[in-house]
Design a protein around this motif. Structure first.
Motif, PDB file in Angstrom:
ATOM      1  N   ASP A 293       0.836  -1.209   0.000  1.00  0.00           N
ATOM      2  CA  ASP A 293       0.000   0.000   0.000  1.00  0.00           C
ATOM      3  C   ASP A 293       0.864   1.249   0.000  1.00  0.00           C
ATOM      4  OD1 ASP A 293      -2.267  -1.501  -0.004  1.00  0.00           O
ATOM      5  OD2 ASP A 293      -2.600  -1.384   2.162  1.00  0.00           O
ATOM      6  N   LEU A 294       1.942   1.214   0.782  1.00  0.00           N
ATOM      7  CA  LEU A 294       2.830   2.383   0.848  1.00  0.00           C
ATOM      8  C   LEU A 294       3.442   2.670  -0.518  1.00  0.00           C
ATOM      9  CD1 LEU A 294       4.126   4.547   2.615  1.00  0.00           C
ATOM     10  CD2 LEU A 294       5.952   2.922   3.160  1.00  0.00           C
ATOM     11  N   ALA A 295       3.877   1.619  -1.211  1.00  0.00           N
ATOM     12  CA  ALA A 295       4.438   1.800  -2.555  1.00  0.00           C
ATOM     13  C   ALA A 295       3.387   2.359  -3.507  1.00  0.00           C
ATOM     14  CB  ALA A 295       4.974   0.462  -3.073  1.00  0.00           C
ATOM     15  N   ARG A 296       2.147   1.887  -3.392  1.00  0.00           N
ATOM     16  CA  ARG A 296       1.078   2.400  -4.251  1.00  0.00           C
ATOM     17  C   ARG A 296       0.766   3.860  -3.939  1.00  0.00           C
ATOM     18  NH1 ARG A 296      -2.884  -2.866  -3.578  1.00  0.00           N
ATOM     19  NH2 ARG A 296      -1.807  -4.238  -5.071  1.00  0.00           N
ATOM     20  N   VAL A 297       0.829   4.207  -2.652  1.00  0.00           N
ATOM     21  CA  VAL A 297       0.578   5.601  -2.263  1.00  0.00           C
ATOM     22  C   VAL A 297       1.546   6.532  -2.963  1.00  0.00           C
ATOM     23  CG1 VAL A 297       0.750   7.233  -0.347  1.00  0.00           C
ATOM     24  CG2 VAL A 297      -0.540   5.116  -0.069  1.00  0.00           C
ATOM     25  N   ALA A 347      -8.528   5.998  -4.736  1.00  0.00           N
ATOM     26  CA  ALA A 347      -7.889   4.787  -4.211  1.00  0.00           C
ATOM     27  C   ALA A 347      -7.152   5.080  -2.905  1.00  0.00           C
ATOM     28  CB  ALA A 347      -6.925   4.214  -5.244  1.00  0.00           C
ATOM     29  N   LEU A 348      -6.512   6.230  -2.844  1.00  0.00           N
ATOM     30  CA  LEU A 348      -5.762   6.570  -1.634  1.00  0.00           C
ATOM     31  C   LEU A 348      -6.696   6.859  -0.463  1.00  0.00           C
ATOM     32  CD1 LEU A 348      -2.868   8.862  -2.950  1.00  0.00           C
ATOM     33  CD2 LEU A 348      -2.952   6.380  -2.713  1.00  0.00           C
ATOM     34  N   VAL A 349      -7.789   7.590  -0.709  1.00  0.00           N
ATOM     35  CA  VAL A 349      -8.732   7.887   0.369  1.00  0.00           C
ATOM     36  C   VAL A 349      -9.367   6.602   0.887  1.00  0.00           C
ATOM     37  CG1 VAL A 349     -10.829   9.149   0.979  1.00  0.00           C
ATOM     38  CG2 VAL A 349      -9.140  10.213  -0.525  1.00  0.00           C
ATOM     39  N   GLU A 350      -9.735   5.701  -0.028  1.00  0.00           N
ATOM     40  CA  GLU A 350     -10.268   4.400   0.401  1.00  0.00           C
ATOM     41  C   GLU A 350      -9.244   3.654   1.238  1.00  0.00           C
ATOM     42  OE1 GLU A 350     -11.573   2.139  -2.891  1.00  0.00           O
ATOM     43  OE2 GLU A 350     -13.231   3.485  -3.433  1.00  0.00           O
ATOM     44  N   ASN A 351      -8.001   3.661   0.800  1.00  0.00           N
ATOM     45  CA  ASN A 351      -6.935   2.990   1.541  1.00  0.00           C
ATOM     46  C   ASN A 351      -6.809   3.570   2.946  1.00  0.00           C
ATOM     47  OD1 ASN A 351      -4.243   2.325   2.541  1.00  0.00           O
ATOM     48  ND2 ASN A 351      -3.812   1.577   0.488  1.00  0.00           N
ATOM     49  N   ALA A 352      -6.852   4.915   3.042  1.00  0.00           N
ATOM     50  CA  ALA A 352      -6.715   5.560   4.347  1.00  0.00           C
ATOM     51  C   ALA A 352      -7.846   5.158   5.286  1.00  0.00           C
ATOM     52  CB  ALA A 352      -6.684   7.079   4.165  1.00  0.00           C
ATOM     53  N   LEU A 353      -9.101   5.175   4.772  1.00  0.00           N
ATOM     54  CA  LEU A 353     -10.234   4.827   5.632  1.00  0.00           C
ATOM     55  C   LEU A 353     -10.180   3.359   6.042  1.00  0.00           C
ATOM     56  CD1 LEU A 353     -12.796   5.776   6.987  1.00  0.00           C
ATOM     57  CD2 LEU A 353     -14.065   5.263   4.879  1.00  0.00           C
ATOM     58  N   ARG A 354      -9.794   2.491   5.121  1.00  0.00           N
ATOM     59  CA  ARG A 354      -9.669   1.068   5.461  1.00  0.00           C
ATOM     60  C   ARG A 354      -8.605   0.868   6.545  1.00  0.00           C
ATOM     61  NH1 ARG A 354     -11.940  -2.824   2.106  1.00  0.00           N
ATOM     62  NH2 ARG A 354     -12.975  -1.977   0.238  1.00  0.00           N
ATOM     63  N   ASN A 355      -7.497   1.580   6.418  1.00  0.00           N
ATOM     64  CA  ASN A 355      -6.440   1.458   7.430  1.00  0.00           C
ATOM     65  C   ASN A 355      -6.925   1.907   8.807  1.00  0.00           C
ATOM     66  OD1 ASN A 355      -3.579   0.558   6.761  1.00  0.00           O
ATOM     67  ND2 ASN A 355      -4.069   1.791   4.964  1.00  0.00           N
ATOM     68  N   LEU A 356      -7.701   2.979   8.845  1.00  0.00           N
ATOM     69  CA  LEU A 356      -8.211   3.455  10.131  1.00  0.00           C
ATOM     70  C   LEU A 356      -9.172   2.439  10.747  1.00  0.00           C
ATOM     71  CD1 LEU A 356      -8.851   7.254   9.417  1.00  0.00           C
ATOM     72  CD2 LEU A 356      -6.934   6.206  10.627  1.00  0.00           C
ATOM     73  N   ILE A 357     -10.039   1.860   9.909  1.00  0.00           N
ATOM     74  CA  ILE A 357     -10.978   0.855  10.417  1.00  0.00           C
ATOM     75  C   ILE A 357     -10.222  -0.388  10.880  1.00  0.00           C
ATOM     76  CG2 ILE A 357     -12.906  -0.652   9.810  1.00  0.00           C
ATOM     77  CD1 ILE A 357     -13.850   1.515   7.858  1.00  0.00           C
ATOM     78  N   GLU A 358      -9.272  -0.862  10.063  1.00  0.00           N
ATOM     79  CA  GLU A 358      -8.491  -2.052  10.436  1.00  0.00           C
ATOM     80  C   GLU A 358      -7.680  -1.794  11.706  1.00  0.00           C
ATOM     81  OE1 GLU A 358      -6.179  -3.090   7.075  1.00  0.00           O
ATOM     82  OE2 GLU A 358      -7.890  -3.727   5.856  1.00  0.00           O
ATOM     83  N   ASN A 359      -7.178  -0.579  11.871  1.00  0.00           N
ATOM     84  CA  ASN A 359      -6.426  -0.250  13.078  1.00  0.00           C
ATOM     85  C   ASN A 359      -7.319  -0.380  14.309  1.00  0.00           C
ATOM     86  OD1 ASN A 359      -3.848   1.095  14.235  1.00  0.00           O
ATOM     87  ND2 ASN A 359      -5.507   2.372  15.030  1.00  0.00           N
ATOM     88  N   ALA A 360      -8.569   0.101  14.178  1.00  0.00           N
ATOM     89  CA  ALA A 360      -9.507  -0.012  15.296  1.00  0.00           C
ATOM     90  C   ALA A 360      -9.850  -1.470  15.568  1.00  0.00           C
ATOM     91  CB  ALA A 360     -10.774   0.790  14.995  1.00  0.00           C
ATOM     92  N   VAL A 361     -10.068  -2.243  14.510  1.00  0.00           N
ATOM     93  CA  VAL A 361     -10.425  -3.658  14.675  1.00  0.00           C
ATOM     94  C   VAL A 361      -9.289  -4.431  15.322  1.00  0.00           C
ATOM     95  CG1 VAL A 361     -10.987  -5.786  13.444  1.00  0.00           C
ATOM     96  CG2 VAL A 361     -12.063  -3.635  12.763  1.00  0.00           C
ATOM     97  N   ARG A 362      -8.061  -4.180  14.918  1.00  0.00           N
ATOM     98  CA  ARG A 362      -6.909  -4.946  15.414  1.00  0.00           C
ATOM     99  C   ARG A 362      -6.621  -4.642  16.888  1.00  0.00           C
ATOM    100  NH1 ARG A 362      -3.250  -7.203  11.976  1.00  0.00           N
ATOM    101  NH2 ARG A 362      -1.477  -6.507  13.238  1.00  0.00           N
ATOM    102  N   HIS A 363      -6.856  -3.399  17.315  1.00  0.00           N
ATOM    103  CA  HIS A 363      -6.434  -2.999  18.655  1.00  0.00           C
ATOM    104  C   HIS A 363      -7.560  -2.936  19.673  1.00  0.00           C
ATOM    105  CE1 HIS A 363      -2.273  -2.049  17.538  1.00  0.00           C
ATOM    106  NE2 HIS A 363      -2.765  -1.589  16.403  1.00  0.00           N
TER     107      HIS A 363
END
Length: 441
Positions: A293-297, A347-363
């Motif tokens: 994802d970072l490379a795609r960003v 694509a980047l905004v979707e990636n950012a929102l998914r990361n925030l949701i996944e961060n909440a789910v993981r922690h």
């Protein structure tokens, strides 16, 4: 409010003004010393100053000269008790005198031909003891104003020095100072113009988007050398960014296939220890996905921006992830708080929102409620109550969540000129927000 450092132009002007003032003080001291040691010249200047001031009292009445003391000299020459004598006469007539017979001791006889100017010291040194006279007017006949200063109780000497400093030093040097400072300010401003232009160019440069170089044409040699050094630094940064992208892409591609093979092989093993290894591989696979994802960003930053409806985007992503989130023992909900569209890389905004949701789910612990909010305005937020649940269950508390996923979100926000905030809600949970107000369409 804390003020920033002064500009180079201000510093130069301050130093020029300081040294100019220092030069003026040095010259003032020199002029004062020169005049102070020359009693004869001081006496002459005193006579000239006093006779000129007293000469203003000469008038013409019925075709004949007349005289009255000027208002500014009445206190000094109203009588001779203060040691200041005055006599005003023509070639044949005395028009005014404050000393009567005492004048004969210091002034020439009345029948003596009037002179254009005369002066004689009565006593050398200081205080002043001097006599002299000058013709104040030539029409209808010459009028001679004569003075004698005996002891100078009223400070004529101080007035003489002040007049000389003002007339022959302060005014000429002030004019010169204005022209010199003006010329230097203009010259420094012209010299610094390329620097200011380069500073504006630097603020717009991005080493990730070559070519990013500063023009050196028309610059002074020293500034051109500095600009070339900045260009060299930008080249090195751009090379580092390129190397980082290559490394990130290579790692993500080279590691993904072995990980997939290892997970397939572990699935064939029934030993419980294999399940623990599968969990570790799952975490490693998640890290590889984040690197990808970072490379795609970095690669997508130069693409054209689209019009994004944050409410539609957030509702769709919540729907895509809802099943997995509920399966993990947590809940998720979406709320539109008055979202407005903005421009961005979808694509980047979707990636950012998914990361925030996944961060909440993981922690967040089991039972946590995750709330995705679109708005108000051009903003997206993810809120969870994991901290409150962890505290109520005597768990480890609300620990830090600063991982690579949030770094990716921060980089996406930077690309969009957005503001990313990650804050703890006291006694409740965590709020992560992206504000895209700078790109509202």
């Amino acid at each position: 409010m804390r003020r920033g450092p002064p500009s180079l132009l201000v510093l130069v002007v301050r130093r020029l003004a300081f040294f100019a003032a220092l030069a003026m003080l040095a010259q003032l001291a020199g002029v004062f010393a020169e005049y102070w040691t020359d009693s004869h010249n001081l006496g002459r200047l005193a006579v000239e100053m006093e006779t000129k001031a007293l000469g203003a009292g000469v008038s013409i009445e019925a075709g004949r000269p007349a005289y009255a003391l000027p208002p500014g000299r009445r206190a000094r020459y109203g009588d001779a008790a203060g040691g200041y004598y005055v006599r005003v006469r023509t070639a044949s007539t005395q028009l005014f005198s404050n000393c009567d017979g005492a004048c004969e001791r210091y002034f020439p006889p009345l029948d003596l031909k009037t002179l254009a100017f005369w002066m004689r010291p009565i006593r050398p040194g200081k205080p002043l003891y001097v006599a002299g006279g000058r013709i104040a007017t030539e029409t209808p006949e010459p009028v001679m104003v004569e003075v004698a200063i005996l002891g100078d109780r009223d400070g004529v000497l101080n007035d003489v020095l002040a007049n000389e400093v003002l007339d022959h030093m302060l005014l000429p040097m002030s004019l010169m100072l204005v022209f010199v400072l003006g010329a230097n300010i203009l010259s420094v401003a012209q010299v610094l113009h390329p620097v200011a232009k380069a500073a504006r160019q630097i603020s717009l440069l991005d080493p990730r988007t070559p070519p990013g170089r500063l023009a050196t044409a028309g610059m002074p040699r020293e500034i051109a050398g500095f600009t070339q050094a900045v260009n060299a630094a930008l080249d090195r940064v751009a090379e580092l960014m390129r190397t980082k992208r290559l490394l990130t892409t290579a790692i993500s591609h080279e590691v993904r296939t072995p990980l997939a093979v290892a997970r397939l092989e572990l699935a064939k093993i029934s030993d419980p220890r294999a399940r623990k290894v599968e969990q570790d591989l799952q975490a490693l696979n998640h890290l590889v996905e984040q690197l990808t994802d970072l490379a795609r960003v970095e690669g997508a930053a130069d693409a054209a921006m689209d019009r994004i409806d944050p409410a539609e985007l957030a509702e769709r992503i919540v729907g895509d992830l809802a099943e997995l989130i509920y399966a993990s023992g947590k809940s998720i909900a979406f709320d539109d708080l008055g979202a407005t569209p903005f421009k961005g890389h979808r694509a980047l905004v979707e990636n950012a929102l998914r990361n925030l949701i996944e961060n909440a789910v993981r922690h967040a612990p089991k039972g946590a409620a995750i709330q995705v909010e679109a708005g108000p305005g051009a903003s997206l937020s993810v809120v969870d109550d994991g901290c409150a649940i962890a505290k109520a269950s005597a768990g480890p508390g609300c620990v830090g969540r600063q991982g690579l996923g949030l770094k990716i979100v921060g980089r996406i926000a930077e690309i969009h000129g957005a503001r990313f905030e990650w804050t703890r809600i006291p006694g409740a949970g965590v709020r992560a927000s992206l504000d895209f107000a700078a790109t509202v369409s």
